[in-house]
Design an enzyme around this catalytic site. Structure first.
Site, PDB file in Angstrom:
ATOM      1  N   LEU A 176       0.842  -1.195   0.000  1.00 25.80           N
ATOM      2  CA  LEU A 176       0.000   0.000   0.000  1.00 25.80           C
ATOM      3  C   LEU A 176       0.878   1.247   0.000  1.00 25.80           C
ATOM      4  O   LEU A 176       2.029   1.206   0.439  1.00 25.80           O
ATOM      5  CB  LEU A 176      -0.893   0.018   1.250  1.00 25.80           C
ATOM      6  CG  LEU A 176      -1.985  -1.046   1.355  1.00 25.80           C
ATOM      7  CD1 LEU A 176      -2.790  -0.849   2.637  1.00 25.80           C
ATOM      8  CD2 LEU A 176      -2.911  -0.998   0.143  1.00 25.80           C
TER       9      LEU A 176
ATOM     10  N   ALA B  48      11.023  14.418 -16.908  1.00 26.12           N
ATOM     11  CA  ALA B  48      10.022  14.799 -15.891  1.00 26.12           C
ATOM     12  C   ALA B  48       9.168  15.914 -16.464  1.00 26.12           C
ATOM     13  O   ALA B  48       9.318  17.084 -16.115  1.00 26.12           O
ATOM     14  CB  ALA B  48      10.721  15.251 -14.609  1.00 26.12           C
TER      15      ALA B  48
ATOM     16  N   HIS C 250       9.265  34.661  18.724  1.00 20.17           N
ATOM     17  CA  HIS C 250      10.479  35.308  18.222  1.00 20.17           C
ATOM     18  C   HIS C 250      11.693  34.564  18.766  1.00 20.17           C
ATOM     19  O   HIS C 250      11.680  34.172  19.930  1.00 20.17           O
ATOM     20  CB  HIS C 250      10.523  36.758  18.709  1.00 20.17           C
ATOM     21  CG  HIS C 250      11.745  37.498  18.270  1.00 20.17           C
ATOM     22  ND1 HIS C 250      11.915  37.922  16.972  1.00 20.17           N
ATOM     23  CD2 HIS C 250      12.865  37.860  18.947  1.00 20.17           C
ATOM     24  CE1 HIS C 250      13.091  38.542  16.871  1.00 20.17           C
ATOM     25  NE2 HIS C 250      13.681  38.519  18.050  1.00 20.17           N
TER      26      HIS C 250
HETATM   27  P1  NAD Z   1       5.342  19.589 -13.800  1.00 22.85           P
HETATM   28  O1  NAD Z   1       4.091  19.849 -14.544  1.00 22.85           O
HETATM   29  O2  NAD Z   1       5.498  20.127 -12.443  1.00 22.85           O
HETATM   30  O3  NAD Z   1       6.590  20.120 -14.634  1.00 22.85           O
HETATM   31  C1  NAD Z   1       6.824  19.683 -15.941  1.00 22.85           C
HETATM   32  C2  NAD Z   1       7.688  20.730 -16.607  1.00 22.85           C
HETATM   33  O4  NAD Z   1       8.159  20.191 -17.818  1.00 22.85           O
HETATM   34  C3  NAD Z   1       6.939  22.020 -16.935  1.00 22.85           C
HETATM   35  O5  NAD Z   1       7.696  23.101 -16.480  1.00 22.85           O
HETATM   36  C4  NAD Z   1       6.828  21.978 -18.459  1.00 22.85           C
HETATM   37  O6  NAD Z   1       6.849  23.271 -19.038  1.00 22.85           O
HETATM   38  C5  NAD Z   1       8.066  21.199 -18.811  1.00 22.85           C
HETATM   39  N1  NAD Z   1       8.010  20.480 -20.092  1.00 22.85           N
HETATM   40  C6  NAD Z   1       6.951  19.851 -20.646  1.00 22.85           C
HETATM   41  N2  NAD Z   1       7.322  19.255 -21.794  1.00 22.85           N
HETATM   42  C7  NAD Z   1       8.637  19.518 -21.961  1.00 22.85           C
HETATM   43  C8  NAD Z   1       9.589  19.159 -22.949  1.00 22.85           C
HETATM   44  N3  NAD Z   1       9.259  18.411 -24.006  1.00 22.85           N
HETATM   45  N4  NAD Z   1      10.859  19.607 -22.817  1.00 22.85           N
HETATM   46  C9  NAD Z   1      11.196  20.382 -21.731  1.00 22.85           C
HETATM   47  N5  NAD Z   1      10.328  20.735 -20.769  1.00 22.85           N
HETATM   48  C10 NAD Z   1       9.071  20.292 -20.875  1.00 22.85           C
HETATM   49  O7  NAD Z   1       5.507  18.000 -13.838  1.00 22.85           O
HETATM   50  P2  NAD Z   1       6.497  17.039 -13.042  1.00 22.85           P
HETATM   51  O8  NAD Z   1       7.683  17.774 -12.527  1.00 22.85           O
HETATM   52  O9  NAD Z   1       6.703  15.869 -13.944  1.00 22.85           O
HETATM   53  O10 NAD Z   1       5.618  16.584 -11.825  1.00 22.85           O
HETATM   54  C11 NAD Z   1       4.334  15.988 -12.064  1.00 22.85           C
HETATM   55  C12 NAD Z   1       3.378  16.324 -10.972  1.00 22.85           C
HETATM   56  O11 NAD Z   1       3.690  15.568  -9.802  1.00 22.85           O
HETATM   57  C13 NAD Z   1       3.442  17.782 -10.492  1.00 22.85           C
HETATM   58  O12 NAD Z   1       2.692  18.624 -11.315  1.00 22.85           O
HETATM   59  C14 NAD Z   1       2.854  17.675  -9.132  1.00 22.85           C
HETATM   60  O13 NAD Z   1       1.459  17.636  -9.236  1.00 22.85           O
HETATM   61  C15 NAD Z   1       3.359  16.314  -8.662  1.00 22.85           C
HETATM   62  N6  NAD Z   1       4.570  16.483  -7.804  1.00 22.85           N
HETATM   63  C16 NAD Z   1       4.453  17.217  -6.667  1.00 22.85           C
HETATM   64  C17 NAD Z   1       5.560  17.404  -5.866  1.00 22.85           C
HETATM   65  C18 NAD Z   1       5.410  18.211  -4.611  1.00 22.85           C
HETATM   66  O14 NAD Z   1       4.272  18.403  -4.179  1.00 22.85           O
HETATM   67  N7  NAD Z   1       6.505  18.680  -4.006  1.00 22.85           N
HETATM   68  C19 NAD Z   1       6.793  16.872  -6.216  1.00 22.85           C
HETATM   69  C20 NAD Z   1       6.877  16.138  -7.386  1.00 22.85           C
HETATM   70  C21 NAD Z   1       5.753  15.944  -8.180  1.00 22.85           C
END
Ligand code: NAD
Ligand code: FAD
Length: 474
Positions: A37, A269, A444
Site C-alpha cells: 500500500l 520529468a 520570536h
Molecule cells: P510539472 O508539470 O510540475 O513540470 C513539468 C515541466 O516540464 C513544466 O515546467 C513543463 O513546461 C516542462 N516540459 C513539458 N514538456 C517539456 C519538454 N518536451 N521539454 C522540456 N520541458 C518540458 O511535472 P512534473 O515535474 O513531472 O511533476 C508531475 C506532478 O507531480 C506535479 O505537477 C505535481 O502535481 C506532482 N509532484 C508534486 C511534488 C510536490 O508536491 N513537491 C513533487 C513532485 C511531483
C-alpha cells in the site's frame, strides 16, 4: 463476490478513503495491484524524494558552514547504504499502512482491476498462476492515480533514460545528468543528484522554471540553482536522444540554435498522466475529459451513480493531500453526510532549497482574472532568524482584499516554506483578515514571524521596515 464499497487504488487517496470508511463502520474492500500500500506518493514519489532531499540538505549545510568558520572534510556518500536507508523509510511506512488496514478489517484484494460494467470489476491476479476474480459492488471510489507522462521519441530503450521512478531508485551517482522539465520533479530530483555530486543540467520548454509558480517566488530559487546546477536551458527543446553506449547523446534546439551534448543519464520529468485508460471506464457511465481526467462534481461523484473518483485521476493539482481530502469527502458523501470538496486553499510546496510554497490566490491567477488585490511582501533580509540561519534570500507575501482586508493568498520562498505555509492555509480557510495575522503573537525569533510581518507591512506598520508616513498606515 458482492461488496457494498470497493476502493480502487491504495495510494494516499485510496487508503485514506478506505480507512475512513472502516472508521465509520462501513464494510470496505481495497483493490491494489502493487504488493504494498502507499501508491505513487509513498512508494515512488513524495516520501522517497523527501528522504533524499533531506540528505542533500545536510550535504549542502556542510559547505555552508565554511562561512561560519566551521570546516567539514568533503563528505563521501555510500550510495548502497543511502539507497537502503531510503528504502527502509518506505518499508516502515508501507508496513504501517498494512497493519492499519488489518486492524480496521479493510479487505485487501491484490490484483489489476478493470470495469466490465458500471458495478462490476474483473480483477486479474497479481501473481502468475493466481486466480482472477469478479467483484460486484454498490459503490466504487476510483483512486487509480497517475503515471509519468512519456515522450515516445525519447523511448530509445536505454536504461540511462529514466523517469521519476527510475531516478528515485538511485542506481548510481552519475557523473552528469540532464533533467528534461523544470517542474516539481525536475528541480527536486535535480537538487538531489547535484548535492550527491552529479553535474546536473536542466532543460525547460517555457521561459521559466516552475511555470505554475509566481515569478517572485521562483527568482531566489533560480539564483541558487544557477550555482548548484551546471546549466539551466530555458525556452529549449530536446529534439532527439541517442543511445551512445555509456552515455546518452542529446540534441537541443534553443535560443542559441541547435547543439549536441552527452550525459551519463537523462531524467524525463515533463508531467504526469491520469490512470483513466485501460481500466474499462468505457463500460461505465463515467466521463473522461480531453486530458484524460475523470470528471467529478464537488462531491466527487462521476456521471455514473455507482462510481466516485478522487485524487490524481480526477484532475489537478496532482498532490497527495488533495487526494486524501477528496477521499474523505467521497466517503462522507456515501455515508450520507452533506460533504463537499470546496477548499479555498490547496497548498503547493516545491521541496527545493529554498523551498517554494503557496496557498490560495496567486499572482499568476491575478494576471488572468484581473481581480484587484493588494500584495504585501516581507523580505527575509529584515528577519533576525533568517540572518541567524544565514538565509536572507527568502520572502513571504500576502495577497489581501483591499476592501475587507481578508487574506486571499500567501506565498513563501525560503528554507522551511513548506512548513510555514500551513498557517497561510488556516488563515485563508478561516477567512482571517490581515489584522488577525498581524495581531496573533508569533514566537520570536522564528521564520513564522515573517507571515505576521508581511501582514504588518500591508498596513505599513512593519517594525523592521521603514515606510514614509505618506504611504504607510491604513
Ligand atoms: P510539472 O508539470 O510540475 O513540470 C513539468 C515541466 O516540464 C513544466 O515546467 C513543463 O513546461 C516542462 N516540459 C513539458 N514538456 C517539456 C519538454 N518536451 N521539454 C522540456 N520541458 C518540458 O511535472 P512534473 O515535474 O513531472 O511533476 C508531475 C506532478 O507531480 C506535479 O505537477 C505535481 O502535481 C506532482 N509532484 C508534486 C511534488 C510536490 O508536491 N513537491 C513533487 C513532485 C511531483
Ligand atoms: P496514487 O498515489 O498514484 O495511487 C494510485 C494507486 O492505484 C497505485 O497504488 C496504483 O498501483 C493503483 N492502481 C492504479 N490502477 C489500478 C488498477 N487498475 N488496479 C489496481 N490498482 C490500481 N505530492 C505531494 O503532495 N507532495 C509531494 O512532495 C509529492 N512529491 C512527489 C514526488 C514524485 C517523484 C512524484 C512522482 C509525485 C509526487 N507527488 C507529491 C504527487 C503524489 O504522489 C500524488 O499526487 C499522489 O500519490 C496521488 O495519490 P492518488 O491516491 O490519487 O494516486
Amino acid at each position: 463476490m458482492h461488496v457494498p464499497l470497493v476502493v480502487l487504488g491504495g495510494g494516499p487517496g485510496g487508503y485514506a478513503a478506505a480507512f475512513l470508511a472502516a472508521d465509520l463502520g462501513m464494510a470496505v474492500t481495497l483493490v491494489e495491484r502493487d504488493e504494498r500500500l502507499g501508491g505513487t506518493c509513498l512508494l515512488r514519489g513524495c516520501i522517497p524524494s523527501k528522504a533524499l532531499l533531506h540528505v542533500g540538505r545536510v550535504l549542502a549545510e556542510t559547505r555552508e558552514m565554511e562561512e561560519w568558520g566551521v570546516h567539514f572534510p568533503r563528505p563521501t556518500v555510500n550510495v548502497d547504504a543511502l539507497r537502503a536507508r531510503k528504502d527502509k523509510v518506505i518499508s516502515t511506512l508501507t508496513g504501517g499502512l498494512g497493519q492499519l488496514a488489518r486492524r480496521r478489517n479493510v479487505t485487501i484484494v491484490r490484483g489489476n482491476a478493470r470495469f466490465t460494467s458500471p458495478n462490476t470489476l474483473e480483477i486479474a491476479a497479481a501473481t502468475a498462476g493466481g486466480a482472477s476474480q469478479t467483484l460486484t459492488f454498490d459503490h466504487c471510489i476510483l483512486a487509480s492515480g497517475s503515471r509519468p507522462a512519456r515522450i515516445p521519441a525519447f523511448d530509445i530503450g536505454s536504461p540511462r533514460v529514466m523517469d521519476s521512478t527510475g531516478a528515485l531508485e538511485l542506481a548510481d551517482i552519475p557523473e552528469s545528468l540532464l533533467v528534461v522539465g523544470g517542474g516539481y520533479i525536475g528541480l527536486e530530483m535535480g537538487t538531489v543528484y547535484a548535492e550527491l555530486g552529479t553535474r546536473v543540467s536542466v532543460v525547460e520548454l517555457t521561459d521559466t522554471l516552475l511555470p505554475g509558480a509566481d515569478r517572485d517566488l521562483v527568482k531566489p530559487l533560480q539564483q541558487r540553482l544557477e550555482k548548484l546546477f551546471e546549466k539551466i536551458h530555458l525556452r529549449t527543446k530536446v529534439v532527439k536522444l541517442e543511445d551512445a553506449g555509456d552515455s546518452v547523446r542529446v540534441h537541443f534546439d534553443g535560443p542559441d540554435g541547435p547543439s549536441v551534448r552527452e550525459f551519463s543519464r537523462v531524467l524525463v520529468a515533463v508531467g504526469r498522466r491520469p490512470n483513466s485508460d485501460g481500466i474499462g471506464l468505457e463500460s461505465t457511465g463515467v466521463n473522461v475529459n480531453a486530458k484524460g481526467f475523470v470528471e467529478v462534481d464537488d462531491q466527487q461523484r462521476t456521471a455514473d451513480p455507482h462510481i466516485l473518483a478522487i485524487g490524481d485521476v480526477c484532475g489537478e493539482p496532482m498532490l497527495a493531500h488533495r487526494a486524501s481530502h477528496q477521499g474523505k469527502v467521497a466517503v462522507e458523501v456515501l455515508h450520507g453526510e452533506p460533504a463537499v470538496f470546496a477548499p479555498r486553499a490547496i497548498p503547493a510546496v516545491v521541496f527545493t532549497d529554498p523551498e517554494i510554497a503557496w496557498a490560495g490566490l496567486t499572482e499568476n491567477e491575478l494576471a488572468v482574472s484581473g481581480r484587484v488585490v493588494e500584495i504585501s511582501r516581507y523580505p527575509w533580509a529584515a528577519s533576525g532568524r533568517a540572518h541567524a540561519l544565514g538565509r536572507t534570500d527568502g520572502m513571504t507575501k500576502v495577497l489581501v482584499d483591499p476592501e475587507t482586508d481578508t487574506v486571499l493568498g500567501v506565498g513563501i520562498v525560503g528554507p522551511g516554506a513548506g512548513e510555514l505555509i500551513a498557517e497561510g492555509v488556516l488563515a485563508i480557510e478561516m477567512g482571517c483578515s490581515a489584522r488577525d495575522l498581524m495581531e496573533s503573537i508569533h514566537p520570536h525569533p522564528t521564520l513564522s514571524e515573517t507571515v505576521a510581518f508581511s501582514a504588518e507591512n500591508y498596513f505599513g506598520l512593519a517594525t523592521e521596515i521603514y515606510r514614509p508616513r505618506a504611504e504607510a498606515a491604513k
